[in-house]
Write a protein that holds these residues in place. Structure first.
Motif, PDB file in Angstrom:
ATOM      1  N   VAL A  22     -26.481 -11.534   6.856  1.00  0.00           N
ATOM      2  CA  VAL A  22     -27.762 -11.498   6.149  1.00  0.00           C
ATOM      3  C   VAL A  22     -28.577 -10.349   6.725  1.00  0.00           C
ATOM      4  O   VAL A  22     -28.885 -10.318   7.927  1.00  0.00           O
ATOM      5  CB  VAL A  22     -28.540 -12.817   6.294  1.00  0.00           C
ATOM      6  CG1 VAL A  22     -29.817 -12.775   5.463  1.00  0.00           C
ATOM      7  CG2 VAL A  22     -27.674 -13.997   5.878  1.00  0.00           C
TER       8      VAL A  22
ATOM      9  N   ARG B 108     -25.794 -19.566  13.712  1.00  0.00           N
ATOM     10  CA  ARG B 108     -26.541 -18.433  13.156  1.00  0.00           C
ATOM     11  C   ARG B 108     -27.113 -17.669  14.347  1.00  0.00           C
ATOM     12  O   ARG B 108     -27.796 -18.247  15.192  1.00  0.00           O
ATOM     13  CB  ARG B 108     -27.656 -18.908  12.224  1.00  0.00           C
ATOM     14  CG  ARG B 108     -28.465 -17.779  11.573  1.00  0.00           C
ATOM     15  CD  ARG B 108     -29.580 -18.356  10.706  1.00  0.00           C
ATOM     16  NE  ARG B 108     -29.040 -19.013   9.519  1.00  0.00           N
ATOM     17  CZ  ARG B 108     -29.061 -18.478   8.297  1.00  0.00           C
ATOM     18  NH1 ARG B 108     -29.593 -17.266   8.114  1.00  0.00           N
ATOM     19  NH2 ARG B 108     -28.576 -19.144   7.268  1.00  0.00           N
TER      20      ARG B 108
ATOM     21  N   LYS C 118     -20.677 -14.628   7.165  1.00  0.00           N
ATOM     22  CA  LYS C 118     -21.464 -13.815   6.247  1.00  0.00           C
ATOM     23  C   LYS C 118     -22.587 -13.136   7.020  1.00  0.00           C
ATOM     24  O   LYS C 118     -22.998 -13.595   8.100  1.00  0.00           O
ATOM     25  CB  LYS C 118     -22.016 -14.646   5.093  1.00  0.00           C
ATOM     26  CG  LYS C 118     -22.996 -15.726   5.476  1.00  0.00           C
ATOM     27  CD  LYS C 118     -23.457 -16.501   4.231  1.00  0.00           C
ATOM     28  CE  LYS C 118     -24.443 -17.614   4.585  1.00  0.00           C
ATOM     29  NZ  LYS C 118     -24.869 -18.371   3.382  1.00  0.00           N
TER      30      LYS C 118
ATOM     31  N   VAL D  18     -35.183 -10.313   2.538  1.00  0.00           N
ATOM     32  CA  VAL D  18     -33.716 -10.335   2.597  1.00  0.00           C
ATOM     33  C   VAL D  18     -33.178  -9.220   1.701  1.00  0.00           C
ATOM     34  O   VAL D  18     -33.384  -9.230   0.485  1.00  0.00           O
ATOM     35  CB  VAL D  18     -33.154 -11.699   2.135  1.00  0.00           C
ATOM     36  CG1 VAL D  18     -31.636 -11.659   2.117  1.00  0.00           C
ATOM     37  CG2 VAL D  18     -33.650 -12.808   3.050  1.00  0.00           C
TER      38      VAL D  18
ATOM     39  N   SER E 219     -29.787  -8.250   1.653  1.00  0.00           N
ATOM     40  CA  SER E 219     -28.471  -8.623   1.119  1.00  0.00           C
ATOM     41  C   SER E 219     -27.867  -9.742   1.944  1.00  0.00           C
ATOM     42  O   SER E 219     -28.226  -9.934   3.117  1.00  0.00           O
ATOM     43  CB  SER E 219     -27.513  -7.421   1.110  1.00  0.00           C
ATOM     44  OG  SER E 219     -27.165  -7.066   2.438  1.00  0.00           O
ATOM     45  N   THR E 220     -26.983 -10.480   1.302  1.00  0.00           N
ATOM     46  CA  THR E 220     -26.150 -11.473   1.974  1.00  0.00           C
ATOM     47  C   THR E 220     -24.724 -11.223   1.520  1.00  0.00           C
ATOM     48  O   THR E 220     -24.440 -11.258   0.321  1.00  0.00           O
ATOM     49  CB  THR E 220     -26.577 -12.908   1.599  1.00  0.00           C
ATOM     50  OG1 THR E 220     -27.944 -13.111   1.984  1.00  0.00           O
ATOM     51  CG2 THR E 220     -25.694 -13.931   2.298  1.00  0.00           C
TER      52      THR E 220
END
Length: 222
Positions: free
Chosen positions: A172, A141, A170, A179, A181-182
């Motif tokens: 984030v 990440r 993905k 948050v 969107s993911t």
């Protein structure tokens, strides 16, 4: 039990009915309709021996036989149409071999940078790229800039590059701690082949990776 006489002479290809008579070939029977078959049964009833009539079970057997054959033929026709459609699509995809596709399916990483298509949410002030291994476990990440476009991902960590294997990605998007969107990230990979599977046309990609046609969002020259 008396024999069943069809309204027209049975051909050599006709099949014997359980009651001792004959039925038209499966292709001819399924090519007609159920109403035609009922007319045949009516004719048989009219021509049977009144002293030795057909039993109700014979009717049931004939009806079940006709229904089963009709359903099988229709199923075969449907499968043939599906196969033709898939082969037509497969022929069109032959021109894709050697080109690169963008897909959200896992792609192979062997130490060489992968091109990723980054599309963060509008208004994001911080963006994280999350990398998952072939088992869907988080492998890395990292914070990346909030810009939009293609980037070359080198797969490096503090301890060195990630191990060779299949990875998916993905994105984030954050505004502050919220948050926004993911979403899945598309990666580019070269097409090496294509095959028809039960799930649809599947494209072969380097390193044992693959992607269904519906998982492809872009195509370009390698």
């Amino acid at each position: 039990m008396s024999s069943i006489t069809a309204p027209a002479p049975a051909s050599a290809a006709s099949a014997a009915l359980p009651g001792g008579g004959t039925a038209t070939p499966a292709s001819t029977m399924a090519g007609g309709d159920f109403e035609t078959f009922l007319k045949m049964l009516t004719t048989q009833i009219r021509n049977q021996d009144p002293l030795n009539p057909m039993e109700g079970s014979d009717f049931a057997v004939q009806l079940a036989t006709f229904s089963g054959v009709e359903q099988q033929v229709r199923t075969n026709q449907l499968l043939e149409q599906v196969a033709i459609g898939q082969m037509g699509g497969l022929g069109a995809l032959a021109g894709w071999i050697g080109k690169e596709v963008r897909t959200t399916a896992p792609v192979s990483f062997d130490g060489e940078p992968l091109t990723l298509d980054i599309r963060p949410a509008s208004g994001a002030d911080r963006v994280e790229l999350v990398v998952m291994d072939a088992r869907g476990r988080e492998a890395l990440r990292e914070d990346i800039g909030p810009g939009t476009g293609e980037i070359d991902w080198a797969g490096r960590t503090e301890d060195g590059p990630l191990a060779d294997g299949l990875y998916s990605f993905k994105l984030v998007s954050y505004r502050g701690e919220e948050v926004l969107s993911t979403q899945a990230v598309g990666a580019y990979a070269r097409v090496t082949g294509a095959e028809v599977t039960a799930d649809g046309i599947r494209l072969s990609l380097p390193g044992g990776a693959s992607a269904l046609e519906r998982e492809v969002t872009a195509l370009r020259e390698a």
